[in-house]
Design an enzyme around this catalytic site. Structure first.
Site, PDB file in Angstrom:
ATOM      1  N   GLY A 172      49.459  -6.465 -10.357  1.00  0.00           N
ATOM      2  CA  GLY A 172      48.589  -5.549 -11.097  1.00  0.00           C
ATOM      3  C   GLY A 172      47.455  -5.043 -10.226  1.00  0.00           C
ATOM      4  O   GLY A 172      46.302  -4.997 -10.647  1.00  0.00           O
ATOM      5  N   ALA A 173      47.794  -4.623  -9.006  1.00  0.00           N
ATOM      6  CA  ALA A 173      46.745  -4.274  -8.034  1.00  0.00           C
ATOM      7  C   ALA A 173      46.480  -2.778  -7.953  1.00  0.00           C
ATOM      8  O   ALA A 173      45.710  -2.345  -7.102  1.00  0.00           O
ATOM      9  CB  ALA A 173      47.135  -4.808  -6.646  1.00  0.00           C
ATOM     10  N   ASN A 174      47.085  -2.007  -8.837  1.00  0.00           N
ATOM     11  CA  ASN A 174      46.853  -0.555  -8.758  1.00  0.00           C
ATOM     12  C   ASN A 174      45.542  -0.143  -9.406  1.00  0.00           C
ATOM     13  O   ASN A 174      45.076   0.984  -9.218  1.00  0.00           O
ATOM     14  CB  ASN A 174      48.014   0.214  -9.395  1.00  0.00           C
ATOM     15  CG  ASN A 174      48.281  -0.205 -10.826  1.00  0.00           C
ATOM     16  OD1 ASN A 174      48.932  -1.236 -11.037  1.00  0.00           O
ATOM     17  ND2 ASN A 174      47.774   0.546 -11.790  1.00  0.00           N
ATOM     18  N   THR A 175      44.939  -1.036 -10.180  1.00  0.00           N
ATOM     19  CA  THR A 175      43.695  -0.677 -10.870  1.00  0.00           C
ATOM     20  C   THR A 175      42.875  -1.940 -11.149  1.00  0.00           C
ATOM     21  O   THR A 175      43.324  -3.054 -10.890  1.00  0.00           O
ATOM     22  CB  THR A 175      44.029   0.066 -12.203  1.00  0.00           C
ATOM     23  OG1 THR A 175      42.830   0.594 -12.761  1.00  0.00           O
ATOM     24  CG2 THR A 175      44.676  -0.866 -13.210  1.00  0.00           C
ATOM     25  N   GLY A 176      41.668  -1.734 -11.650  1.00  0.00           N
ATOM     26  CA  GLY A 176      40.850  -2.839 -12.144  1.00  0.00           C
ATOM     27  C   GLY A 176      40.546  -3.918 -11.114  1.00  0.00           C
ATOM     28  O   GLY A 176      40.334  -3.655  -9.922  1.00  0.00           O
ATOM     29  N   ILE A 177      40.542  -5.146 -11.602  1.00  0.00           N
ATOM     30  CA  ILE A 177      40.145  -6.290 -10.778  1.00  0.00           C
ATOM     31  C   ILE A 177      41.155  -6.536  -9.652  1.00  0.00           C
ATOM     32  O   ILE A 177      40.778  -6.895  -8.528  1.00  0.00           O
ATOM     33  CB  ILE A 177      39.976  -7.516 -11.700  1.00  0.00           C
ATOM     34  CG1 ILE A 177      38.768  -7.268 -12.617  1.00  0.00           C
ATOM     35  CG2 ILE A 177      39.810  -8.795 -10.912  1.00  0.00           C
ATOM     36  CD1 ILE A 177      38.797  -8.040 -13.909  1.00  0.00           C
ATOM     37  N   GLY A 178      42.425  -6.316  -9.942  1.00  0.00           N
ATOM     38  CA  GLY A 178      43.458  -6.493  -8.919  1.00  0.00           C
ATOM     39  C   GLY A 178      43.264  -5.528  -7.762  1.00  0.00           C
ATOM     40  O   GLY A 178      43.395  -5.907  -6.593  1.00  0.00           O
ATOM     41  N   TYR A 196      46.396 -13.319 -27.015  1.00  0.00           N
ATOM     42  CA  TYR A 196      45.734 -13.196 -25.701  1.00  0.00           C
ATOM     43  C   TYR A 196      45.131 -14.541 -25.297  1.00  0.00           C
ATOM     44  O   TYR A 196      45.317 -15.009 -24.167  1.00  0.00           O
ATOM     45  CB  TYR A 196      44.652 -12.121 -25.753  1.00  0.00           C
ATOM     46  CG  TYR A 196      43.962 -11.879 -24.426  1.00  0.00           C
ATOM     47  CD1 TYR A 196      44.645 -11.310 -23.352  1.00  0.00           C
ATOM     48  CD2 TYR A 196      42.624 -12.237 -24.234  1.00  0.00           C
ATOM     49  CE1 TYR A 196      44.016 -11.092 -22.127  1.00  0.00           C
ATOM     50  CE2 TYR A 196      41.991 -12.016 -23.010  1.00  0.00           C
ATOM     51  CZ  TYR A 196      42.688 -11.443 -21.959  1.00  0.00           C
ATOM     52  OH  TYR A 196      42.065 -11.239 -20.749  1.00  0.00           O
ATOM     53  N   SER A 217      40.533 -16.213 -18.347  1.00  0.00           N
ATOM     54  CA  SER A 217      39.486 -15.500 -19.086  1.00  0.00           C
ATOM     55  C   SER A 217      38.669 -16.502 -19.884  1.00  0.00           C
ATOM     56  O   SER A 217      39.162 -17.568 -20.271  1.00  0.00           O
ATOM     57  CB  SER A 217      40.149 -14.512 -20.058  1.00  0.00           C
ATOM     58  OG  SER A 217      39.242 -14.065 -21.032  1.00  0.00           O
TER      59      SER A 217
END
Ligand code: NAP
Length: 325
Positions: free
Chosen positions: A19-25, A165, A139
């Site tokens: 999940g490195a295309n956006t956000g924290i990643g 979640y 989280s």
């Protein structure tokens, strides 16, 4: 006090971030690449992945990985003989009820089971790389989590998105500890650690109610900066877990600010008491092996951990959808 400048030279290291295309990643990959690491961005949308890799520049590569599909996870090609760092970062939060292609509730499927399978399939590469690490992103919500091994996929109970979640984020920490215990028992040098980002302005809130999206939007940044932080500092706990030479097994880092919501100097933080429940860790482990079909050939005597192996059969899609449609 740890700061982002404490990240040492990462030249020669290979880091895989889901999940490195956006956000924290994305922020995690960017910081590691800036310090010389070769970063492999594992993304479900290759176009978004390529755009992120282009923004990072030298040292970034993209691989397709869809954590809703065990077939995609099994087909994943790292493209490197060594793996210094695996960051299990990708996540979904409170989507409408749905099942992955393998019949798992989406949040437990993506956030936990997909990463469980990926880590197991990459274990040989991690074990062969001196000083390697697995960082799993959890989280604060894990503190509200309960693992219901008899109904992991909400086949028999009503689907409450935040309950799902929280369950998945508790699973992240139980996995971190269970993996660390197994690595230690095997005498392996690989470390299993965890982090949480506090609360961050990312795309994670895409399924949240409108009033919540307003709170995390840039428009209200001036009002809620004490509660919600930008993407970059939100990646610092992950970066510390990934690179601090002083980290020990099952260490869990989070922001240093009030309520662990924000902060620029990540610190060791506490977990819910359930995380230390080794019987629960082992039952979830056995359950995850059974559901994913991925076995960790790590400890010859895996049975020494298997005190509670009564694993209920996974519900059928029809059972789940009939209950939650
Ligand atoms: N933001 C927060 O306040 C917060 C708080 C606590 C914990 N966290 C945790 O931090 C981690 C990163 O979240 P974020 O805030 O950066 O969220 P984000 O901006 O929504 O990024 C999530 C990433 O996961 C990817 N992803 C989602 N489903 C996937 C799948 N099936 N296969 C592969 N990749 C998938 C997304 O891909 P697409 O772009 O293609 O959707 C995206 O790259 C998550 O584990 C989350 O639970 C975040």
């Amino acid at each position: 006090m740890w700061t982002i400048d404490d990240i040492g030279d990462q030249t020669g290291r290979v880091a895989l971030i889901t999940g490195a295309n956006t956000g924290i990643g994305y922020r995690t990959a960017l910081a590691l690449a800036r310090r010389g690491a070769r970063v492999v961005l594992a993304c479900r949308d290759e176009g978004r992945g390529r755009a992120a890799a282009a923004r990072i520049g030298a040292g970034a590569e993209v691989r397709r990985l869809d954590l809703t599909s065990l077939a995609s996870i099994r087909a994943f090609e790292l493209g490197h003989d060594r793996l210094d760092l695996l960051v299990n970062n990708a996540g979904v939060m409170i989507p409408p009820y749905g099942l992955t292609g393998d019949g798992f509730e989406t949040q437990i499927g993506v956030n936990h089971l997909g990463h469980f399978a990926l880590t197991g399939l990459l274990l040989d590469r991690l074990l062969a790389t001196p000083g390697s690490r697995v960082v799993t992103v959890s989280s604060n919500a894990h503190k509200r989590g309960v693992i219901d091994l008899d109904d992991l996929h909400f086949a028999r109970r009503r689907y409450v998105p935040m309950t799902g979640y929280a369950q998945s984020k508790l699973a992240n920490l139980l996995f971190t500890h269970a993996l660390q215990r197994r690595l230690e028992a095997a005498g392996a040098g690989t470390l299993s650690v965890a982090a949480h980002p506090g609360a961050a302005r990312t795309e994670l809130m895409r399924h949240s109610p409108a009033h919540f999206r307003l709170v995390v939007s840039r428009r209200t940044r001036w009002l809620f900066s004490w509660l919600i932080q930008d993407e970059e500092p939100a990646a610092y706990p992950t970066l510390r877990a990934a690179t601090d030479p002083g980290a020990t097994g099952a260490a869990y880092y989070g922001p240093d600010g009030w309520g662990e919501f924000t902060g620029r100097h990540p610190v060791l933080v506490g977990t819910a008491p359930a995380v230390a429940d080794t019987a629960l860790q082992d039952r979830l482990w056995a359950h995850s092996q059974r559901l994913t079909g991925v076995s960790y050939a790590l400890v010859a005597s895996e049975s020494r951990f298997a005190e509670h192996l009564a694993v209920p059969a996974a519900p059928t899609d029809e059972q789940c959808l009939g209950r939650n449609a």
